[in-house]
Enzyme design. Structure first.
Site, PDB file in Angstrom:
ATOM      1  N   LYS A   1       0.843  -1.206   0.000  1.00 33.44           N
ATOM      2  CA  LYS A   1       0.000   0.000   0.000  1.00 33.44           C
ATOM      3  C   LYS A   1       0.873   1.249   0.000  1.00 33.44           C
ATOM      4  O   LYS A   1       0.678   2.153  -0.784  1.00 33.44           O
ATOM      5  CB  LYS A   1      -0.929  -0.043   1.222  1.00 33.44           C
ATOM      6  CG  LYS A   1      -1.848   1.149   1.324  1.00 33.44           C
ATOM      7  CD  LYS A   1      -2.829   0.992   2.474  1.00 33.44           C
ATOM      8  CE  LYS A   1      -3.586   2.300   2.683  1.00 33.44           C
ATOM      9  NZ  LYS A   1      -4.534   2.231   3.795  1.00 33.44           N
TER      10      LYS A   1
ATOM     11  N   GLU B   1      10.459  -4.835   4.509  1.00 34.33           N
ATOM     12  CA  GLU B   1      10.505  -6.238   4.067  1.00 34.33           C
ATOM     13  C   GLU B   1      10.226  -6.342   2.573  1.00 34.33           C
ATOM     14  O   GLU B   1      10.923  -7.044   1.833  1.00 34.33           O
ATOM     15  CB  GLU B   1       9.452  -7.066   4.824  1.00 34.33           C
ATOM     16  CG  GLU B   1       9.733  -7.276   6.288  1.00 34.33           C
ATOM     17  CD  GLU B   1       9.114  -6.203   7.173  1.00 34.33           C
ATOM     18  OE1 GLU B   1       8.886  -5.068   6.673  1.00 34.33           O
ATOM     19  OE2 GLU B   1       8.874  -6.487   8.355  1.00 34.33           O
TER      20      GLU B   1
ATOM     21  N   GLY C   1      -4.905  -2.040   4.880  1.00 32.21           N
ATOM     22  CA  GLY C   1      -4.145  -3.183   4.379  1.00 32.21           C
ATOM     23  C   GLY C   1      -4.841  -4.508   4.654  1.00 32.21           C
ATOM     24  O   GLY C   1      -4.954  -5.375   3.788  1.00 32.21           O
ATOM     25  N   ARG C   2      -5.328  -4.670   5.878  1.00 32.58           N
ATOM     26  CA  ARG C   2      -5.927  -5.968   6.257  1.00 32.58           C
ATOM     27  C   ARG C   2      -7.325  -6.159   5.683  1.00 32.58           C
ATOM     28  O   ARG C   2      -7.936  -7.205   5.877  1.00 32.58           O
ATOM     29  CB  ARG C   2      -5.913  -6.116   7.782  1.00 32.58           C
ATOM     30  CG  ARG C   2      -6.519  -4.942   8.540  1.00 32.58           C
ATOM     31  CD  ARG C   2      -6.126  -4.985  10.011  1.00 32.58           C
ATOM     32  NE  ARG C   2      -6.582  -3.805  10.750  1.00 32.58           N
ATOM     33  CZ  ARG C   2      -5.889  -2.684  10.867  1.00 32.58           C
ATOM     34  NH1 ARG C   2      -4.734  -2.551  10.269  1.00 32.58           N
ATOM     35  NH2 ARG C   2      -6.359  -1.673  11.583  1.00 32.58           N
TER      36      ARG C   2
ATOM     37  N   GLU D   1      -4.866  -6.760  14.584  1.00 37.62           N
ATOM     38  CA  GLU D   1      -4.338  -5.439  14.222  1.00 37.62           C
ATOM     39  C   GLU D   1      -5.467  -4.407  14.298  1.00 37.62           C
ATOM     40  O   GLU D   1      -5.230  -3.228  14.537  1.00 37.62           O
ATOM     41  CB  GLU D   1      -3.720  -5.468  12.806  1.00 37.62           C
ATOM     42  CG  GLU D   1      -2.805  -4.287  12.536  1.00 37.62           C
ATOM     43  CD  GLU D   1      -1.945  -4.457  11.291  1.00 37.62           C
ATOM     44  OE1 GLU D   1      -0.757  -4.797  11.423  1.00 37.62           O
ATOM     45  OE2 GLU D   1      -2.461  -4.228  10.175  1.00 37.62           O
TER      46      GLU D   1
ATOM     47  N   HIS E   1      -6.069 -33.471  17.261  1.00 36.87           N
ATOM     48  CA  HIS E   1      -4.996 -34.327  17.774  1.00 36.87           C
ATOM     49  C   HIS E   1      -3.849 -33.497  18.332  1.00 36.87           C
ATOM     50  O   HIS E   1      -2.740 -33.988  18.490  1.00 36.87           O
ATOM     51  CB  HIS E   1      -4.503 -35.255  16.664  1.00 36.87           C
ATOM     52  CG  HIS E   1      -5.604 -36.141  16.167  1.00 36.87           C
ATOM     53  ND1 HIS E   1      -5.872 -37.370  16.721  1.00 36.87           N
ATOM     54  CD2 HIS E   1      -6.544 -35.945  15.207  1.00 36.87           C
ATOM     55  CE1 HIS E   1      -6.921 -37.914  16.111  1.00 36.87           C
ATOM     56  NE2 HIS E   1      -7.347 -37.065  15.192  1.00 36.87           N
TER      57      HIS E   1
ATOM     58  N   LYS F   1       9.222  -0.792  13.951  1.00 31.41           N
ATOM     59  CA  LYS F   1       9.807  -0.492  12.640  1.00 31.41           C
ATOM     60  C   LYS F   1      10.871   0.593  12.767  1.00 31.41           C
ATOM     61  O   LYS F   1      11.966   0.482  12.214  1.00 31.41           O
ATOM     62  CB  LYS F   1       8.728   0.039  11.682  1.00 31.41           C
ATOM     63  CG  LYS F   1       7.705  -0.969  11.227  1.00 31.41           C
ATOM     64  CD  LYS F   1       6.798  -0.293  10.192  1.00 31.41           C
ATOM     65  CE  LYS F   1       5.530  -1.082   9.934  1.00 31.41           C
ATOM     66  NZ  LYS F   1       4.581  -0.392   9.075  1.00 31.41           N
TER      67      LYS F   1
HETATM   68  O1  F6P Z   1       2.279  -4.194   9.887  1.00 29.30           O
HETATM   69  C1  F6P Z   1       1.808  -2.935   9.600  1.00 29.30           C
HETATM   70  C2  F6P Z   1       1.310  -2.796   8.196  1.00 29.30           C
HETATM   71  O2  F6P Z   1       1.176  -1.443   7.951  1.00 29.30           O
HETATM   72  C3  F6P Z   1      -0.013  -3.516   7.940  1.00 29.30           C
HETATM   73  O3  F6P Z   1      -1.107  -2.822   8.397  1.00 29.30           O
HETATM   74  C4  F6P Z   1       0.049  -3.677   6.464  1.00 29.30           C
HETATM   75  O4  F6P Z   1      -0.891  -4.601   6.003  1.00 29.30           O
HETATM   76  C5  F6P Z   1       1.479  -4.100   6.286  1.00 29.30           C
HETATM   77  O5  F6P Z   1       2.206  -3.344   7.236  1.00 29.30           O
HETATM   78  C6  F6P Z   1       2.059  -3.910   4.911  1.00 29.30           C
HETATM   79  O6  F6P Z   1       2.007  -2.576   4.516  1.00 29.30           O
HETATM   80  P1  F6P Z   1       2.196  -2.158   3.011  1.00 29.30           P
HETATM   81  O7  F6P Z   1       1.091  -2.772   2.216  1.00 29.30           O
HETATM   82  O8  F6P Z   1       2.150  -0.661   2.996  1.00 29.30           O
HETATM   83  O9  F6P Z   1       3.529  -2.671   2.539  1.00 29.30           O
END
Ligand code: F6P
Length: 543
Positions: free
Chosen positions: A207, A213, A269-270, A355, A386, A506
């Protein structure tokens, strides 16, 4: 509402009522009310929701819906659908429901025709997906795309991977998807190790397009691609597309904005799977099936928007969660899909629910005086039976659980599905009704073993059954949980749509990263534990 919800008459009435319920067993509730199992049910779309095995009576439901009315849940729901800025801390509308509005719907928010924007992107996605699926979109060397690698994390990963796995039976174009999320280098290493760059397409989903990452993985993917093809930057255009709200950062990364699929800051995002974030899913099942997914979501949206609280599935289930969290002391909530294809559903729900509702201040900034956000967890049945079900049956904790199943299997093999479903039915009945000491003794159990084999029962469950796991029923399930989250958030007077709590880690990681590699790092400003850990790490890395 500004006041603390616990001071309302409705909350106090529920507290009192909780004492009565604690003294009641599900065995008695069913024995005295033969119609309970059929009455305490609600249907939404293709989902049959049986909440009769919960620790509730008709009075509980009436008191909970009165609480919902008191906090203005109906207004909160209406405000979300209308595009009001209910995400107050980020001053944003919350409009994931607009992502699945039909083309002929109308919704203008902040002066923008949202439906037209949504469908313009859906059309571009469909065009692109059809080209890739038909082998018309070719890689740099002219070969057709065989593998899509989705690079993203959190909402930019969990939704797509969950839906890709769930809809495995609908993959029909010979395109397989893989998902890279972790910055642990083993993730991208292993995911690409056996891939042919000539037939690989990367979908970089972020987003913000600033997530550490995702950018680290995307840069590595580009190096891997160019090295593997022995090509220059020009090859990127045929092997990378982006999904983002940030066109500038996408361009800075080197992806042509023509190969970018956008969405909007009013999609959390979620909550973003039904946006362009679902591109990998569309590539695998095709645009028509993706439309069915969206239609499934929309059916539940309409139900949530219009059904009265006592017949409104997300409202009822959200209120039940509040009931267990705040009045009966539950800390966690299990989600147990009896569907191997839903094996990532609990992980997906963890982000959606935790979240969203893992908050400890109210919308007015005051601390809450009550518990919020349960810990969601789960694994598919029957595997969980199990592993951890022992604790559900005989442990000391209250763990409300959702059991999810489908009448028709995606693959009908012998009598396996009937055996599978017999477990589904058996577990909720065993959890509810257990086995008394008299019953255990009557089976000839030695007296000293009787207490060990007694099953107290009275463990609450909700059963959710659909005819089959399809794109439509998956959309319905996800929307159900999305709206459960909003319902809980409204009662708790928290904002389910921000996530400030993930920021500090972060920032600190960015601060610490140079200290791991620098020649003479100054660790004196760190706490003694972190400094010692970093020294230990550096020693092991010979630094
Ligand atoms: O972990 C925080 C967060 O902002 C989430 O809400 C989001 O889904 C994720 O990181 C990834 O964010 P982005 O889509 O901006 O890379």
């Amino acid at each position: 509402m500004a006041a603390d919800v616990t001071t309302t008459d409705e909350w106090q009435a529920l507290r009192k009522h909780a004492d009565e319920i604690r003294a009641t067993h599900l065995r008695d509730l069913f024995a005295t009310d033969p119609g309970r199992g059929e009455r305490l049910t609600v249907e939404v779309g293709d989902l049959y929701v049986d909440y009769s095995k919960n620790l509730v009576t008709d009075e509980t439901v009436a008191l909970l819906t009165a609480l919902a009315e008191r906090v203005g849940l109906a207004d909160r729901i209406a405000a979300m659908f209308a595009g009001s800025h209910i995400n107050g801390t980020e001053d944003r509308a919350v409009l994931h429901t607009a992502l699945r509005l039909p083309q002929d719907a109308t919704l203008t928010v902040d002066g923008q025709d949202v439906v037209a924007d949504v469908h313009a992107v859906l059309r571009r996605m469909a065009e692109f997906a059809e080209q890739v699926r038909a082998g018309q979109w070719r890689g740099h060397t002219g070969e057709r795309i065989r593998t899509v690698v989705n690079i993203g994390i959190g909402g930019s990963d969990l939704g797509p991977v969950m839906a890709y796995e769930a809809l495995k039976a609908y993959r029909d174009a010979g395109i397989s998807c893989r998902f890279v999320s972790n910055i642990d280098p083993t993730d991208i290493h292993d995911t690409t190790a056996d891939l042919d760059p000539a037939t690989t397409l990367f979908v970089v989903v972020s987003k913000t397009f600033s997530t550490q990452e995702t950018l680290a993985n995307a840069h590595q993917a580009r190096r891997w691609l160019l090295a593997g093809l022995d090509a220059d930057e020009q090859a990127v255009a045929k092997h990378f597309v982006a999904v983002s709200t940030n066109a500038q950062r996408v361009a800075d990364f080197g992806i042509d904005p023509a190969n970018m699929f956008g969405f909007w800051d009013w999609v959390g995002g979620r909550y973003s799977l039904p946006s362009a974030v679902g591109l990998a899913v569309m590539l695998s099942i095709g645009p028509a099936r993706f439309d069915e997914l969206l239609a499934g979501y929309h059916a539940v949206d309409e139900h949530f928007r219009t059904a009265p609280p006592a017949r409104n599935a997300p409202v009822l289930l959200g209120l039940l969660n509040v009931w267990y969290t705040n009045f009966l002391g539950a800390q966690t909530h299990a989600v147990l899909p009896y569907s191997q294809y839903l094996h990532r559903f609990p992980a997906y729900l963890q982000q959606l629910t935790m979240e969203s509702n893992g908050k400890s201040v109210r919308t007015d900034g005051q601390p809450v005086s009550y518990d919020t956000g349960e810990i969601f967890w789960g694994e598919p049945g029957t595997n969980g039976q199990h592993a951890f079900y022992q604790l559900l049956h005989q442990g000391t904790r209250l763990v409300p659980a959702d059991f999810i199943a489908f009448s028709e299997p995606n693959h009908d093999i012998g009598d396996m599905h009937d055996l599978f479903m017999s477990n589904f039915f058996a577990q909720t009945a065993a959890l509810a009704f257990g086995r008394t000491a008299e019953q255990v003794a009557a089976e000839g159990t030695p007296a000293e073993l009787v207490p060990h084999r007694v099953m107290a029962g009275n463990h609450p469950t909700t059963s959710i059954v659909a005819d089959r796991l399809t794109p439509a029923t998956l959309g319905q399930l996800v929307a159900l949980y999305e709206h459960i989250v909003l319902t809980e958030g409204a009662i708790w007077d928290i904002n389910p749509f921000d996530q400030w709590g993930v920021e500090l880690g972060k920032v600190m990681a960015n601060h610490l990263a140079p200290l791991l590699t620098a020649d003479q790092p100054d660790l004196t400003t760190l706490d003694s534990s972190t400094a010692a850990l970093i020294r230990h790490y550096r020693t092991q890395r010979n630094r």
